[in-house]
Design a protein around this motif. Structure first.
Motif, PDB file in Angstrom:
ATOM      1  N   PRO A   1       0.763  -1.269   0.029  1.00 35.70           N
ATOM      2  CA  PRO A   1      -0.036   0.145  -0.014  1.00 35.70           C
ATOM      3  C   PRO A   1       0.830   1.449  -0.002  1.00 35.70           C
ATOM      4  O   PRO A   1       0.452   2.235  -0.304  1.00 35.70           O
ATOM      5  CB  PRO A   1      -0.827   0.018   1.366  1.00 35.70           C
ATOM      6  CG  PRO A   1      -0.891  -1.584   1.658  1.00 35.70           C
ATOM      7  CD  PRO A   1       0.440  -2.171   0.874  1.00 35.70           C
TER       8      PRO A   1
ATOM      9  N   PHE B   1     -10.963  -1.368   6.242  1.00 31.98           N
ATOM     10  CA  PHE B   1     -10.250  -1.271   7.476  1.00 31.98           C
ATOM     11  C   PHE B   1     -10.397   0.070   8.183  1.00 31.98           C
ATOM     12  O   PHE B   1     -10.655   1.070   7.722  1.00 31.98           O
ATOM     13  CB  PHE B   1      -8.900  -1.659   6.935  1.00 31.98           C
ATOM     14  CG  PHE B   1      -8.370  -0.574   5.865  1.00 31.98           C
ATOM     15  CD1 PHE B   1      -7.717   0.654   6.304  1.00 31.98           C
ATOM     16  CD2 PHE B   1      -8.415  -0.746   4.474  1.00 31.98           C
ATOM     17  CE1 PHE B   1      -7.083   1.572   5.583  1.00 31.98           C
ATOM     18  CE2 PHE B   1      -8.071   0.194   3.793  1.00 31.98           C
ATOM     19  CZ  PHE B   1      -7.165   1.075   4.251  1.00 31.98           C
ATOM     20  N   LYS B   2      -9.650   0.038   9.378  1.00 28.43           N
ATOM     21  CA  LYS B   2      -9.434   1.063  10.164  1.00 28.43           C
ATOM     22  C   LYS B   2      -8.153   1.439  10.147  1.00 28.43           C
ATOM     23  O   LYS B   2      -7.144   0.846  10.041  1.00 28.43           O
ATOM     24  CB  LYS B   2      -9.944   0.681  11.640  1.00 28.43           C
ATOM     25  CG  LYS B   2      -9.502   1.841  12.747  1.00 28.43           C
ATOM     26  CD  LYS B   2      -9.520   1.267  13.962  1.00 28.43           C
ATOM     27  CE  LYS B   2      -8.948   2.486  14.936  1.00 28.43           C
ATOM     28  NZ  LYS B   2      -8.746   1.952  16.262  1.00 28.43           N
ATOM     29  N   CYS B   3      -7.780   2.971   9.905  1.00 24.65           N
ATOM     30  CA  CYS B   3      -6.511   3.492   9.621  1.00 24.65           C
ATOM     31  C   CYS B   3      -5.826   3.419  11.095  1.00 24.65           C
ATOM     32  O   CYS B   3      -6.592   4.130  11.744  1.00 24.65           O
ATOM     33  CB  CYS B   3      -6.630   4.817   8.905  1.00 24.65           C
ATOM     34  SG  CYS B   3      -4.931   5.114   8.600  1.00 24.65           S
TER      35      CYS B   3
ATOM     36  N   CYS C   1      -0.268   4.816  11.016  1.00 23.46           N
ATOM     37  CA  CYS C   1       1.049   4.510  11.227  1.00 23.46           C
ATOM     38  C   CYS C   1       2.385   4.806  10.357  1.00 23.46           C
ATOM     39  O   CYS C   1       3.289   4.606  10.786  1.00 23.46           O
ATOM     40  CB  CYS C   1       1.248   2.803  11.587  1.00 23.46           C
ATOM     41  SG  CYS C   1       0.540   1.806  10.291  1.00 23.46           S
TER      42      CYS C   1
ATOM     43  N   CYS D   1       1.219   6.578   3.858  1.00 22.50           N
ATOM     44  CA  CYS D   1       0.084   5.797   3.465  1.00 22.50           C
ATOM     45  C   CYS D   1      -0.982   6.797   3.133  1.00 22.50           C
ATOM     46  O   CYS D   1      -1.374   7.419   4.119  1.00 22.50           O
ATOM     47  CB  CYS D   1       0.015   4.882   4.598  1.00 22.50           C
ATOM     48  SG  CYS D   1      -1.488   3.669   4.255  1.00 22.50           S
TER      49      CYS D   1
ATOM     50  N   PRO E   1      -4.880   6.320   3.081  1.00 22.72           N
ATOM     51  CA  PRO E   1      -6.195   5.355   3.336  1.00 22.72           C
ATOM     52  C   PRO E   1      -7.123   5.487   2.340  1.00 22.72           C
ATOM     53  O   PRO E   1      -7.954   4.611   2.140  1.00 22.72           O
ATOM     54  CB  PRO E   1      -6.789   5.737   4.669  1.00 22.72           C
ATOM     55  CG  PRO E   1      -5.672   6.409   5.452  1.00 22.72           C
ATOM     56  CD  PRO E   1      -4.868   7.157   4.454  1.00 22.72           C
TER      57      PRO E   1
ATOM     58  N   TYR F   1      -5.739  -2.020   1.121  1.00 21.71           N
ATOM     59  CA  TYR F   1      -5.850  -2.744   2.199  1.00 21.71           C
ATOM     60  C   TYR F   1      -4.982  -1.930   3.296  1.00 21.71           C
ATOM     61  O   TYR F   1      -4.032  -1.386   2.819  1.00 21.71           O
ATOM     62  CB  TYR F   1      -5.696  -4.122   2.351  1.00 21.71           C
ATOM     63  CG  TYR F   1      -4.131  -4.281   1.663  1.00 21.71           C
ATOM     64  CD1 TYR F   1      -3.292  -4.556   2.598  1.00 21.71           C
ATOM     65  CD2 TYR F   1      -4.001  -4.591   0.540  1.00 21.71           C
ATOM     66  CE1 TYR F   1      -1.990  -4.849   2.148  1.00 21.71           C
ATOM     67  CE2 TYR F   1      -2.593  -4.754  -0.102  1.00 21.71           C
ATOM     68  CZ  TYR F   1      -1.743  -4.975   0.670  1.00 21.71           C
ATOM     69  OH  TYR F   1      -0.248  -5.351   0.331  1.00 21.71           O
ATOM     70  N   CYS F   2      -5.049  -2.252   4.596  1.00 18.88           N
ATOM     71  CA  CYS F   2      -3.891  -1.883   5.682  1.00 18.88           C
ATOM     72  C   CYS F   2      -3.021  -2.815   5.752  1.00 18.88           C
ATOM     73  O   CYS F   2      -3.265  -3.940   6.370  1.00 18.88           O
ATOM     74  CB  CYS F   2      -4.680  -1.490   7.088  1.00 18.88           C
ATOM     75  SG  CYS F   2      -3.672  -1.018   8.199  1.00 18.88           S
TER      76      CYS F   2
ATOM     77  N   THR G   1      -0.405  -2.792   8.016  1.00 21.82           N
ATOM     78  CA  THR G   1      -0.271  -3.038   9.380  1.00 21.82           C
ATOM     79  C   THR G   1      -1.187  -4.279   9.954  1.00 21.82           C
ATOM     80  O   THR G   1      -0.925  -5.148  10.533  1.00 21.82           O
ATOM     81  CB  THR G   1      -0.344  -1.829  10.226  1.00 21.82           C
ATOM     82  OG1 THR G   1       0.796  -0.930   9.739  1.00 21.82           O
ATOM     83  CG2 THR G   1      -0.265  -2.251  11.873  1.00 21.82           C
ATOM     84  N   ASP G   2      -2.547  -4.093   9.496  1.00 17.03           N
ATOM     85  CA  ASP G   2      -3.524  -4.769  10.055  1.00 17.03           C
ATOM     86  C   ASP G   2      -3.464  -6.140   9.510  1.00 17.03           C
ATOM     87  O   ASP G   2      -3.365  -7.413   9.947  1.00 17.03           O
ATOM     88  CB  ASP G   2      -5.059  -4.494   9.449  1.00 17.03           C
ATOM     89  CG  ASP G   2      -5.922  -5.312   9.608  1.00 17.03           C
ATOM     90  OD1 ASP G   2      -6.277  -5.679  11.091  1.00 17.03           O
ATOM     91  OD2 ASP G   2      -6.788  -5.956   8.636  1.00 17.03           O
ATOM     92  N   ARG G   3      -2.820  -6.508   8.143  1.00 14.27           N
ATOM     93  CA  ARG G   3      -2.668  -7.651   7.686  1.00 14.27           C
ATOM     94  C   ARG G   3      -1.329  -8.490   8.045  1.00 14.27           C
ATOM     95  O   ARG G   3      -1.371  -9.524   8.059  1.00 14.27           O
ATOM     96  CB  ARG G   3      -2.493  -7.431   5.937  1.00 14.27           C
ATOM     97  CG  ARG G   3      -3.816  -7.105   5.298  1.00 14.27           C
ATOM     98  CD  ARG G   3      -5.033  -8.255   5.537  1.00 14.27           C
ATOM     99  NE  ARG G   3      -6.324  -7.817   5.205  1.00 14.27           N
ATOM    100  CZ  ARG G   3      -7.227  -8.550   4.873  1.00 14.27           C
ATOM    101  NH1 ARG G   3      -7.097  -9.989   4.895  1.00 14.27           N
ATOM    102  NH2 ARG G   3      -8.394  -8.370   4.361  1.00 14.27           N
TER     103      ARG G   3
END
Length: 139
Positions: free
Chosen positions: A57, A80-82, A85, A89, A91, A96-97, A99-101
Protein backbone atom coordinates in the motif's frame (compact mmCIF):
# COMPACT_ATOMS: atom_id res chain seq x y z
CA UNK A 1 28.00 -27.97 1.58
CA UNK A 2 25.21 -25.45 2.33
CA UNK A 3 27.12 -24.01 5.31
CA UNK A 4 30.26 -23.58 3.20
CA UNK A 5 28.31 -21.84 0.42
CA UNK A 6 26.69 -19.36 2.85
CA UNK A 7 30.07 -18.46 4.34
CA UNK A 8 31.47 -17.89 0.83
CA UNK A 9 28.48 -15.67 -0.05
CA UNK A 10 28.89 -13.61 3.14
CA UNK A 11 32.62 -13.21 2.55
CA UNK A 12 31.96 -12.17 -1.06
CA UNK A 13 29.53 -9.37 -0.18
CA UNK A 14 31.89 -8.18 2.53
CA UNK A 15 34.74 -7.97 -0.02
CA UNK A 16 32.46 -6.00 -2.33
CA UNK A 17 32.23 -3.35 0.38
CA UNK A 18 29.01 -4.23 2.18
CA UNK A 19 28.91 -3.36 5.86
CA UNK A 20 26.45 -6.16 6.52
CA UNK A 21 23.74 -8.37 5.14
CA UNK A 22 20.03 -8.46 5.84
CA UNK A 23 18.75 -11.83 6.95
CA UNK A 24 15.17 -11.83 8.16
CA UNK A 25 13.14 -14.80 6.91
CA UNK A 26 15.60 -17.30 8.32
CA UNK A 27 15.17 -15.93 11.84
CA UNK A 28 11.37 -16.25 11.72
CA UNK A 29 11.62 -20.03 11.92
CA UNK A 30 13.49 -20.10 15.22
CA UNK A 31 12.20 -21.15 18.59
CA UNK A 32 12.98 -17.66 19.92
CA UNK A 33 10.73 -15.87 17.40
CA UNK A 34 7.43 -14.93 19.03
CA UNK A 35 5.33 -15.33 15.87
CA UNK A 36 2.59 -17.96 15.91
CA UNK A 37 3.39 -21.53 14.94
CA UNK A 38 1.06 -21.20 11.94
CA UNK A 39 3.14 -18.26 10.69
CA UNK A 40 6.38 -20.21 11.09
CA UNK A 41 4.85 -23.23 9.35
CA UNK A 42 3.90 -21.02 6.38
CA UNK A 43 7.63 -20.33 5.92
CA UNK A 44 8.57 -24.00 6.29
CA UNK A 45 5.89 -25.14 3.81
CA UNK A 46 6.54 -22.39 1.24
CA UNK A 47 8.22 -23.22 -2.04
CA UNK A 48 10.02 -20.89 -4.41
CA UNK A 49 6.86 -20.85 -6.56
CA UNK A 50 4.77 -19.62 -3.61
CA UNK A 51 6.63 -16.31 -3.45
CA UNK A 52 4.92 -13.45 -5.27
CA UNK A 53 6.15 -9.89 -5.76
CA UNK A 54 3.41 -7.52 -4.74
CA UNK A 55 3.02 -3.75 -4.51
CA UNK A 56 2.47 -2.76 -0.91
CA UNK A 57 0.00 0.00 0.00
CA UNK A 58 2.91 2.41 0.42
CA UNK A 59 4.00 1.80 -3.18
CA UNK A 60 7.05 -0.37 -2.51
CA UNK A 61 7.39 -3.85 -3.98
CA UNK A 62 7.76 -6.76 -1.61
CA UNK A 63 7.91 -10.52 -1.69
CA UNK A 64 5.07 -12.35 0.02
CA UNK A 65 3.97 -15.94 0.37
CA UNK A 66 0.89 -16.55 -1.76
CA UNK A 67 -2.33 -17.18 0.16
CA UNK A 68 -6.07 -16.50 0.01
CA UNK A 69 -5.51 -12.81 0.79
CA UNK A 70 -3.03 -12.28 -2.07
CA UNK A 71 -5.33 -14.14 -4.45
CA UNK A 72 -8.13 -11.71 -3.52
CA UNK A 73 -6.10 -8.56 -4.26
CA UNK A 74 -7.42 -6.71 -7.25
CA UNK A 75 -10.95 -7.30 -6.11
CA UNK A 76 -12.96 -4.97 -3.95
CA UNK A 77 -11.31 -2.54 -1.55
CA UNK A 78 -10.78 -4.05 1.89
CA UNK A 79 -12.71 -2.15 4.59
CA UNK A 80 -10.29 -1.27 7.38
CA UNK A 81 -9.62 1.10 10.22
CA UNK A 82 -6.59 3.30 9.60
CA UNK A 83 -4.02 3.21 12.39
CA UNK A 84 -2.17 6.27 11.00
CA UNK A 85 1.08 4.39 11.37
CA UNK A 86 2.76 5.27 8.07
CA UNK A 87 3.31 8.80 6.80
CA UNK A 88 3.36 7.71 3.13
CA UNK A 89 0.10 5.81 3.37
CA UNK A 90 -3.10 7.43 2.09
CA UNK A 91 -6.11 5.44 3.38
CA UNK A 92 -8.34 6.84 0.63
CA UNK A 93 -6.14 5.33 -2.08
CA UNK A 94 -4.93 2.00 -0.71
CA UNK A 95 -6.75 -1.34 -1.06
CA UNK A 96 -5.85 -2.67 2.42
CA UNK A 97 -4.07 -1.77 5.65
CA UNK A 98 -0.58 -3.27 5.62
CA UNK A 99 -0.29 -3.13 9.41
CA UNK A 100 -3.58 -4.95 9.94
CA UNK A 101 -2.66 -7.68 7.44
CA UNK A 102 0.85 -8.16 8.87
CA UNK A 103 -0.55 -8.50 12.39
CA UNK A 104 -3.19 -11.01 11.25
CA UNK A 105 -0.51 -13.20 9.70
CA UNK A 106 1.96 -13.13 12.58
CA UNK A 107 -0.84 -13.96 15.03
CA UNK A 108 -1.73 -17.05 13.00
CA UNK A 109 -4.30 -16.04 10.37
CA UNK A 110 -1.96 -17.03 7.55
CA UNK A 111 -4.72 -17.22 4.91
CA UNK A 112 -5.99 -13.66 5.46
CA UNK A 113 -2.76 -11.99 6.51
CA UNK A 114 0.25 -10.69 4.64
CA UNK A 115 3.34 -12.89 4.96
CA UNK A 116 6.38 -11.04 3.67
CA UNK A 117 9.30 -13.38 3.04
CA UNK A 118 12.62 -13.42 1.24
CA UNK A 119 13.18 -14.94 -2.19
CA UNK A 120 14.86 -17.98 -0.63
CA UNK A 121 12.07 -18.88 1.79
CA UNK A 122 11.67 -22.16 -0.11
CA UNK A 123 15.03 -23.28 1.28
CA UNK A 124 13.74 -23.15 4.86
CA UNK A 125 12.76 -26.68 5.82
CA UNK A 126 12.80 -26.91 9.61
CA UNK A 127 12.62 -25.09 12.91
CA UNK A 128 15.91 -24.14 14.54
CA UNK A 129 17.25 -21.93 17.31
CA UNK A 130 19.08 -18.61 17.01
CA UNK A 131 22.40 -20.06 18.29
CA UNK A 132 22.15 -22.94 15.79
CA UNK A 133 21.36 -20.52 12.98
CA UNK A 134 24.24 -18.20 13.84
CA UNK A 135 26.61 -21.19 13.82
CA UNK A 136 25.16 -22.40 10.50
CA UNK A 137 25.68 -18.97 8.94
CA UNK A 138 29.28 -18.92 10.10
CA UNK A 139 29.16 -15.84 12.32
Amino acid sequence: MHHFWRVIQLERVEKLGADGVQIASRFVVTEECDASDAYKQAYIKATEDDVKIIKSPVGMPGRAINNKFLESLGGERDPFKCFGCLARCNPAEIPYCITDRLIKAVRGDVENGLIFAGANVGRITKMTTVPELIAELGF
